[in-house]
Design a protein around this motif. Structure first.
Motif, PDB file in Angstrom:
ATOM      1  N   CYS A 179       0.874  -1.215   0.018  1.00 33.30           N
ATOM      2  CA  CYS A 179       0.000   0.030  -0.109  1.00 33.30           C
ATOM      3  C   CYS A 179       0.930   1.453  -0.007  1.00 33.30           C
ATOM      4  N   THR A 180       0.341   2.327  -0.413  1.00 35.42           N
ATOM      5  CA  THR A 180       0.808   3.602  -0.252  1.00 35.42           C
ATOM      6  C   THR A 180       0.900   4.179   1.081  1.00 35.42           C
ATOM      7  N   GLU A 181       1.833   5.129   1.454  1.00 34.57           N
ATOM      8  CA  GLU A 181       1.771   5.630   2.946  1.00 34.57           C
ATOM      9  C   GLU A 181       0.367   5.830   3.382  1.00 34.57           C
ATOM     10  N   ILE A 182      -0.457   6.932   2.639  1.00 40.71           N
ATOM     11  CA  ILE A 182      -1.293   7.339   2.995  1.00 40.71           C
ATOM     12  C   ILE A 182      -2.345   6.280   3.039  1.00 40.71           C
ATOM     13  N   GLN A 183      -2.728   5.005   2.057  1.00 44.46           N
ATOM     14  CA  GLN A 183      -3.619   4.177   2.507  1.00 44.46           C
ATOM     15  C   GLN A 183      -3.270   3.381   3.677  1.00 44.46           C
ATOM     16  N   ARG A 184      -2.006   3.233   4.065  1.00 46.55           N
ATOM     17  CA  ARG A 184      -1.532   2.590   5.206  1.00 46.55           C
ATOM     18  C   ARG A 184      -1.715   3.321   6.409  1.00 46.55           C
ATOM     19  N   GLU A 185      -1.773   4.585   6.485  1.00 44.18           N
ATOM     20  CA  GLU A 185      -1.950   5.172   7.486  1.00 44.18           C
ATOM     21  C   GLU A 185      -3.526   5.456   7.990  1.00 44.18           C
ATOM     22  N   GLY A 208      -6.982  15.370   6.637  1.00 42.86           N
ATOM     23  CA  GLY A 208      -7.364  16.498   5.666  1.00 42.86           C
ATOM     24  C   GLY A 208      -7.881  15.922   4.396  1.00 42.86           C
ATOM     25  N   CYS A 209      -8.732  14.769   4.425  1.00 43.20           N
ATOM     26  CA  CYS A 209      -9.241  14.696   3.161  1.00 43.20           C
ATOM     27  C   CYS A 209     -10.769  14.393   3.399  1.00 43.20           C
ATOM     28  N   SER A 210     -11.599  14.013   2.653  1.00 43.64           N
ATOM     29  CA  SER A 210     -12.921  13.820   2.596  1.00 43.64           C
ATOM     30  C   SER A 210     -13.038  12.292   3.340  1.00 43.64           C
ATOM     31  N   LYS A 211     -14.564  12.056   3.869  1.00 47.04           N
ATOM     32  CA  LYS A 211     -14.983  10.952   4.216  1.00 47.04           C
ATOM     33  C   LYS A 211     -14.836   9.954   3.087  1.00 47.04           C
ATOM     34  N   VAL A 212     -15.242  10.343   2.151  1.00 44.31           N
ATOM     35  CA  VAL A 212     -15.280   9.210   0.977  1.00 44.31           C
ATOM     36  C   VAL A 212     -13.764   8.810   0.615  1.00 44.31           C
ATOM     37  N   SER A 213     -12.722   9.538   0.540  1.00 43.00           N
ATOM     38  CA  SER A 213     -11.434   9.312   0.271  1.00 43.00           C
ATOM     39  C   SER A 213     -10.664   8.567   1.529  1.00 43.00           C
ATOM     40  N   ALA A 214     -11.209   8.601   2.447  1.00 46.48           N
ATOM     41  CA  ALA A 214     -10.832   7.839   3.579  1.00 46.48           C
ATOM     42  C   ALA A 214     -11.493   6.371   3.329  1.00 46.48           C
ATOM     43  N   PHE A 215     -12.589   6.302   3.148  1.00 45.35           N
ATOM     44  CA  PHE A 215     -13.362   5.163   2.695  1.00 45.35           C
ATOM     45  C   PHE A 215     -12.608   4.366   1.591  1.00 45.35           C
ATOM     46  N   GLU A 216     -12.276   5.144   0.385  1.00 46.50           N
ATOM     47  CA  GLU A 216     -12.182   4.409  -0.528  1.00 46.50           C
ATOM     48  C   GLU A 216     -10.307   3.873  -0.285  1.00 46.50           C
ATOM     49  N   SER A 217      -9.579   4.659   0.302  1.00 42.87           N
ATOM     50  CA  SER A 217      -8.375   4.223   0.806  1.00 42.87           C
ATOM     51  C   SER A 217      -8.373   3.012   1.672  1.00 42.87           C
ATOM     52  N   ILE A 218      -9.385   2.690   2.477  1.00 42.72           N
ATOM     53  CA  ILE A 218      -9.686   1.726   3.514  1.00 42.72           C
ATOM     54  C   ILE A 218      -9.799   0.516   2.690  1.00 42.72           C
ATOM     55  N   GLU A 219     -10.862   0.709   1.783  1.00 46.62           N
ATOM     56  CA  GLU A 219     -11.368  -0.404   0.885  1.00 46.62           C
ATOM     57  C   GLU A 219     -10.592  -0.909   0.015  1.00 46.62           C
ATOM     58  N   THR A 220      -9.537   0.034  -0.548  1.00 43.90           N
ATOM     59  CA  THR A 220      -8.440  -0.456  -1.353  1.00 43.90           C
ATOM     60  C   THR A 220      -7.378  -1.458  -0.629  1.00 43.90           C
ATOM     61  N   VAL A 221      -6.892  -1.201   0.631  1.00 45.91           N
ATOM     62  CA  VAL A 221      -6.264  -2.006   1.323  1.00 45.91           C
ATOM     63  C   VAL A 221      -7.176  -3.379   1.839  1.00 45.91           C
ATOM     64  N   ARG A 222      -8.443  -3.268   1.884  1.00 43.39           N
ATOM     65  CA  ARG A 222      -9.199  -4.625   2.168  1.00 43.39           C
ATOM     66  C   ARG A 222      -9.062  -5.429   0.820  1.00 43.39           C
ATOM     67  N   LYS A 223      -9.206  -4.718  -0.322  1.00 42.48           N
ATOM     68  CA  LYS A 223      -9.339  -5.659  -1.675  1.00 42.48           C
ATOM     69  C   LYS A 223      -8.049  -6.202  -1.791  1.00 42.48           C
ATOM     70  N   SER A 279     -13.665   6.583  12.930  1.00 41.78           N
ATOM     71  CA  SER A 279     -14.735   6.715  11.759  1.00 41.78           C
ATOM     72  C   SER A 279     -13.975   7.029  10.328  1.00 41.78           C
ATOM     73  N   TYR A 280     -14.755   6.871   9.429  1.00 35.93           N
ATOM     74  CA  TYR A 280     -14.315   7.548   8.170  1.00 35.93           C
ATOM     75  C   TYR A 280     -14.364   8.975   8.372  1.00 35.93           C
ATOM     76  N   ALA A 281     -15.097   9.634   8.942  1.00 39.21           N
ATOM     77  CA  ALA A 281     -15.221  11.038   8.945  1.00 39.21           C
ATOM     78  C   ALA A 281     -13.978  11.498  10.041  1.00 39.21           C
ATOM     79  N   GLU A 282     -13.861  10.710  10.966  1.00 36.83           N
ATOM     80  CA  GLU A 282     -12.661  11.340  11.895  1.00 36.83           C
ATOM     81  C   GLU A 282     -11.480  11.018  11.109  1.00 36.83           C
ATOM     82  N   ILE A 283     -11.256  10.048  10.268  1.00 33.57           N
ATOM     83  CA  ILE A 283     -10.077   9.873   9.411  1.00 33.57           C
ATOM     84  C   ILE A 283      -9.961  10.926   8.678  1.00 33.57           C
ATOM     85  N   GLY A 284     -10.952  11.188   7.895  1.00 32.50           N
ATOM     86  CA  GLY A 284     -11.057  12.345   7.029  1.00 32.50           C
ATOM     87  C   GLY A 284     -10.428  13.487   7.670  1.00 32.50           C
TER      88      GLY A 284
END
Length: 127
Positions: free
Chosen positions: A84-90, A110-125, A101-106
């Motif tokens: 994973c990238t450093e951002i995805q890992r973090e 400094g990103c949106s809730k959707v970006s946090a969700f997508e990063s986490i889902e990429t790691v899961r996949k 939560s996704y909102a707290e991570i956002g």
């Protein structure tokens, strides 16, 4: 209801609800009963067996198979995180280890809730 507790060696009166007072009293009685029971047993092992029987809790002792499985899971998790990238890992670690939560991570990253969700889902996949 007013109860008296010991804080830093000083007795302090505190006003609490009836439920809190009841919980405090139950805990005090339980500790007192265990103290009496401990005095009755001069053999420490017998007392430990008494606690295990009354509390229903035994110390966790992992089997060798459990240890090997934990090591395999850790190795797999680390290999996935290495891809994973450093951002995805973090973001994934904030979600999986710390329970954000996704909102707290956002907000933290400094990103949106959707970006946090997508990063986490990429790691899961990737797993």
């Amino acid at each position: 209801m007013e109860i008296t507790i010991k804080i830093n060696g000083r007795m302090v009166s505190v006003e609490v609800s009836d439920e809190v007072a009841e919980c405090y009293d139950q805990g005090r009685r339980k500790a007192e009963n265990l103290s009496h029971e401990k005095r009755r047993h001069w053999d420490g092992r017998e007392f430990d067996e008494y606690i295990a029987a009354t509390e229903g809790l035994l110390p966790y002792q992992p089997t060798p198979e459990d240890i090997v499985c934990q090591q395999e899971i850790l190795a797999l998790l680390l290999s996935i995180l290495d891809t994973c990238t450093e951002i995805q890992r973090e973001r994934f670690l904030l979600y999986a280890l710390y329970g954000y939560s996704y909102a707290e991570i956002g907000m933290l990253c400094g990103c949106s809730k959707v970006s946090a969700f997508e990063s986490i889902e990429t790691v899961r996949k990737n797993s």
